[in-house]
Design a protein around this motif. Structure first.
Motif, PDB file in Angstrom:
ATOM      1  N   PHE A  37     -11.301  -1.286 -32.992  1.00 41.35           N
ATOM      2  CA  PHE A  37     -12.158  -1.213 -31.806  1.00 41.35           C
ATOM      3  C   PHE A  37     -13.605  -1.624 -32.108  1.00 41.35           C
ATOM      4  CE2 PHE A  37      -8.634   1.472 -30.538  1.00 41.35           C
ATOM      5  CZ  PHE A  37      -8.475   1.175 -29.199  1.00 41.35           C
ATOM      6  N   SER A  38     -13.784  -2.713 -32.850  1.00 41.26           N
ATOM      7  CA  SER A  38     -15.145  -3.195 -33.099  1.00 41.26           C
ATOM      8  C   SER A  38     -15.775  -3.605 -31.764  1.00 41.26           C
ATOM      9  CB  SER A  38     -15.153  -4.351 -34.093  1.00 41.26           C
ATOM     10  OG  SER A  38     -14.411  -5.434 -33.594  1.00 41.26           O
ATOM     11  N   PRO A  39     -17.124  -3.577 -31.681  1.00 44.78           N
ATOM     12  CA  PRO A  39     -17.786  -3.851 -30.395  1.00 44.78           C
ATOM     13  C   PRO A  39     -17.480  -5.233 -29.825  1.00 44.78           C
ATOM     14  CG  PRO A  39     -19.334  -2.908 -31.957  1.00 44.78           C
ATOM     15  CD  PRO A  39     -18.081  -3.218 -32.726  1.00 44.78           C
ATOM     16  N   THR A  40     -17.545  -5.308 -28.515  1.00 46.38           N
ATOM     17  CA  THR A  40     -17.408  -6.562 -27.780  1.00 46.38           C
ATOM     18  C   THR A  40     -18.807  -7.125 -27.553  1.00 46.38           C
ATOM     19  OG1 THR A  40     -17.631  -5.560 -25.590  1.00 46.38           O
ATOM     20  CG2 THR A  40     -15.407  -5.567 -26.565  1.00 46.38           C
ATOM     21  N   ALA A  41     -18.914  -8.219 -26.820  1.00 52.34           N
ATOM     22  CA  ALA A  41     -20.223  -8.763 -26.447  1.00 52.34           C
ATOM     23  C   ALA A  41     -20.751  -8.102 -25.170  1.00 52.34           C
ATOM     24  CB  ALA A  41     -20.125 -10.271 -26.261  1.00 52.34           C
ATOM     25  N   GLY A  42     -19.965  -7.198 -24.583  1.00 54.28           N
ATOM     26  CA  GLY A  42     -20.349  -6.538 -23.335  1.00 54.28           C
ATOM     27  C   GLY A  42     -19.154  -6.224 -22.452  1.00 54.28           C
ATOM     28  N   CYS A  43     -17.987  -6.665 -22.894  1.00 57.51           N
ATOM     29  CA  CYS A  43     -16.737  -6.412 -22.161  1.00 57.51           C
ATOM     30  C   CYS A  43     -16.217  -5.013 -22.470  1.00 57.51           C
ATOM     31  CB  CYS A  43     -15.689  -7.441 -22.578  1.00 57.51           C
ATOM     32  SG  CYS A  43     -16.078  -9.140 -22.106  1.00 57.51           S
ATOM     33  N   VAL A  44     -15.099  -4.687 -21.827  1.00 60.71           N
ATOM     34  CA  VAL A  44     -14.342  -3.479 -22.107  1.00 60.71           C
ATOM     35  C   VAL A  44     -13.044  -3.941 -22.763  1.00 60.71           C
ATOM     36  CG1 VAL A  44     -13.170  -1.481 -21.105  1.00 60.71           C
ATOM     37  CG2 VAL A  44     -15.312  -2.312 -20.082  1.00 60.71           C
ATOM     38  N   ALA A  45     -12.735  -3.412 -23.960  1.00 62.48           N
ATOM     39  CA  ALA A  45     -11.548  -3.850 -24.688  1.00 62.48           C
ATOM     40  C   ALA A  45     -10.682  -2.648 -25.046  1.00 62.48           C
ATOM     41  CB  ALA A  45     -11.951  -4.609 -25.954  1.00 62.48           C
ATOM     42  N   VAL A  46      -9.385  -2.791 -24.825  1.00 63.23           N
ATOM     43  CA  VAL A  46      -8.426  -1.724 -25.088  1.00 63.23           C
ATOM     44  C   VAL A  46      -7.325  -2.226 -26.010  1.00 63.23           C
ATOM     45  CG1 VAL A  46      -8.907  -0.576 -22.888  1.00 63.23           C
ATOM     46  CG2 VAL A  46      -7.042  -2.223 -23.024  1.00 63.23           C
ATOM     47  N   GLU A  47      -6.566  -1.296 -26.561  1.00 67.22           N
ATOM     48  CA  GLU A  47      -5.455  -1.618 -27.445  1.00 67.22           C
ATOM     49  C   GLU A  47      -4.501  -2.574 -26.714  1.00 67.22           C
ATOM     50  OE1 GLU A  47      -1.958  -0.564 -27.650  1.00 67.22           O
ATOM     51  OE2 GLU A  47      -1.923  -1.551 -29.591  1.00 67.22           O
ATOM     52  N   PRO A  48      -4.079  -3.658 -27.361  1.00 65.07           N
ATOM     53  CA  PRO A  48      -3.271  -4.671 -26.670  1.00 65.07           C
ATOM     54  C   PRO A  48      -2.027  -4.139 -25.959  1.00 65.07           C
ATOM     55  CG  PRO A  48      -3.996  -5.529 -28.776  1.00 65.07           C
ATOM     56  CD  PRO A  48      -4.398  -4.078 -28.735  1.00 65.07           C
ATOM     57  N   ARG A  49      -1.270  -3.248 -26.592  1.00 70.34           N
ATOM     58  CA  ARG A  49      -0.066  -2.717 -25.926  1.00 70.34           C
ATOM     59  C   ARG A  49      -0.434  -1.893 -24.707  1.00 70.34           C
ATOM     60  NH1 ARG A  49       2.549  -0.903 -31.338  1.00 70.34           N
ATOM     61  NH2 ARG A  49       1.105   0.750 -30.865  1.00 70.34           N
ATOM     62  N   PHE A  50      -1.543  -1.148 -24.795  1.00 71.54           N
ATOM     63  CA  PHE A  50      -1.994  -0.365 -23.648  1.00 71.54           C
ATOM     64  C   PHE A  50      -2.408  -1.302 -22.511  1.00 71.54           C
ATOM     65  CE2 PHE A  50      -5.435   1.634 -21.236  1.00 71.54           C
ATOM     66  CZ  PHE A  50      -4.738   2.710 -20.703  1.00 71.54           C
TER      67      PHE A  50
END
Length: 159
Positions: free
Chosen positions: A119-132
């Motif tokens: 879960f390293s930071p994004t550029a400003g997006c929201v990122a979740v675990e791929p399977r989730f």
């Protein structure tokens, strides 16, 4: 429903600016789903769905008339490429931020997408675990939204 996610390195921000590393705080509409057809079957979803093409990009140049919009590559102004090799955009949901209308410099290309390991930071997006993410998009309907809020603080009990 709350779920673990990666945000921009500046955390959630109430005054979003292009390139500030912040994820905009608030209720963001889920506009449409983009998917890589070569990376798996089309997931069921109530969102409008578009297949990502190798020529798809997103303009992040505040001075350009196509700012914060889907564009076709090649493109002379600053942009993000949607066809990525790292798998982060195999499924990506366009979030309704600064888009109706777009205000130059207020932030662009705010998406919900797959997180990197750890879960390293994004550029400003929201990122979740791929399977989730795959399970989540199957539950989304037109008119849905995502509430982006700061992490709740842990209370200190006793001393």
């Amino acid at each position: 429903m709350a779920f673990p996610c990666a945000l921009g390195p500046a955390g959630t921000v109430t005054t979003k600016r292009e390139g500030d590393g912040g994820t905009p705080r608030g209720r963001l509409a889920l506009r449409r789903l983009f998917r890589r057809a070569d990376r798996g079957p089309r997931p069921p979803s109530g969102l409008d769905t578009r297949t990502i093409r190798t020529t798809d990009g997103w303009c992040d140049a505040p001075g350009h008339r196509r700012y914060n919009r889907l564009i076709t590559l090649p493109f002379s102004a600053s942009h993000e490429t949607l066809w990525r090799d790292d798998g982060l955009y195999d499924l990506v949901v366009e979030l309704g931020w600064n888009d109706r209308p777009a205000t130059p410099g207020r932030g662009s290309a705010i998406f919900l997408h797959a997180a990197r390991p750890g879960f390293s930071p994004t550029a400003g997006c929201v990122a979740v675990e791929p399977r989730f993410l795959r399970r989540l998009v199957a539950r989304l309907a037109r008119g849905a939204w995502l509430d982006v809020e700061p992490r709740p603080r842990k209370s200190k009990r006793g001393r």
